[in-house]
Design a protein around this motif. Sequence first.
Motif, short mmCIF file in Angstrom:
data_model
loop_
_atom_site.label_atom_id
_atom_site.label_comp_id
_atom_site.label_asym_id
_atom_site.label_seq_id
_atom_site.Cartn_x
_atom_site.Cartn_y
_atom_site.Cartn_z
N GLY A 64 0.82 -1.21 0.00
CA GLY A 64 0.00 0.00 0.00
C GLY A 64 0.85 1.26 0.00
N ARG A 65 1.94 1.24 0.74
CA ARG A 65 2.84 2.40 0.79
C ARG A 65 3.42 2.69 -0.59
N ALA A 66 3.75 1.65 -1.35
CA ALA A 66 4.33 1.85 -2.67
C ALA A 66 3.36 2.57 -3.60
N VAL A 67 2.07 2.22 -3.52
CA VAL A 67 1.07 2.93 -4.35
C VAL A 67 0.96 4.38 -3.90
N GLN A 68 0.89 4.61 -2.60
CA GLN A 68 0.80 5.98 -2.10
C GLN A 68 1.96 6.84 -2.59
N MET A 69 3.15 6.25 -2.71
CA MET A 69 4.34 7.00 -3.10
C MET A 69 4.46 7.18 -4.61
N LEU B 194 -6.11 5.13 -0.48
CA LEU B 194 -6.32 3.69 -0.58
C LEU B 194 -7.71 3.32 -0.09
N VAL B 195 -8.44 2.52 -0.87
CA VAL B 195 -9.76 2.05 -0.41
C VAL B 195 -9.87 0.53 -0.41
N THR C 64 -7.40 2.92 -5.46
CA THR C 64 -7.43 4.22 -4.79
C THR C 64 -8.59 5.02 -5.36
N SER C 65 -9.26 5.78 -4.52
CA SER C 65 -10.44 6.50 -5.02
C SER C 65 -10.79 7.65 -4.09
N ILE D 140 -11.39 -0.38 3.01
CA ILE D 140 -11.34 0.77 3.93
C ILE D 140 -12.49 1.72 3.59
N TYR D 141 -13.35 1.98 4.58
CA TYR D 141 -14.50 2.85 4.39
C TYR D 141 -14.30 4.23 5.00
N ALA D 142 -13.31 4.36 5.86
CA ALA D 142 -13.12 5.59 6.63
C ALA D 142 -12.75 6.76 5.74
#
Length: 265
Positions: A44-49, A57-58, A107-108, A212-214
């Motif tokens: 997940g971190r790799a996508v964020q970066m 991330l969802v 991601t959305s 992830i809904y938050a």
Amino acid sequence: MTYIFDRETALVALEDGLFTVQASDVYRNPTGMAFGGWVAAIAGRAVQMHPECRGPLVSQQIVYMTGVGPGEVKLSVKLLRAGSSTQFWRVELSQNGSLTNAADIVTSTRRPTDIDYQVEMPATKSPEESISLPSVNPMAPEWVTHYDQRIAKGMPFAVNDSPEAIVWIKEADGRPVDRVGLLSILDTPMPRTFFVTEQFRPGSTVSMATYIYASEEDLAAAGSEFMLLRVTGATVRNSATDGRVEIWSQNGTLLATSSQIGFFR
């Protein structure tokens, strides 16, 4: 302040969607292989970066083809498709030229609506009334000590009425929860085999899906306080077991859910 989790999931960006990291000595299981939650988190971190990432991330669906051992881990990130608000990613992790994991990540950017329903948070003991996890299993791997966990229901290494467990959990060093943190926390529950037999029956996760809904406001409100994690299991038979997890903030907001299947001996 640099939190332990952030230090141990810090990636080095190379080029063309490539990243690298040294496998964590902290988030490692007694087998010598990396904790699955750490593996999910670095994906997940790799996508964020990635420079083309435009939203939070969802969801993540990750498969564990083999264990991640000590040494360098390489991550390759590819944007498969992008719409106006949603992106679809593939992350592949490898060691020594061999694939260890593959993750499909979404991601959305979502917006509030006039519909507001969620499953109800279970009523249970407070964190102060619950049992501290290290007192239950002093032989647990080191990464367990980096989460403050209090068992409100379900005792491991015992024959319970069902494999359901309810645990209060937070980062032990006060790190506030975020999306990458949730990817790891949702893999912290022990295998459901631990709750239907007194025998130690080791196993390993094969695949795990996290949703992830938050909102960012929900995560900010959750902060570094205890969250309530409920895990249930539908089956423990034929060498396979599942785990279904829900996690709420203390104010009753459902932050995320996950499900996984694993094999045991």
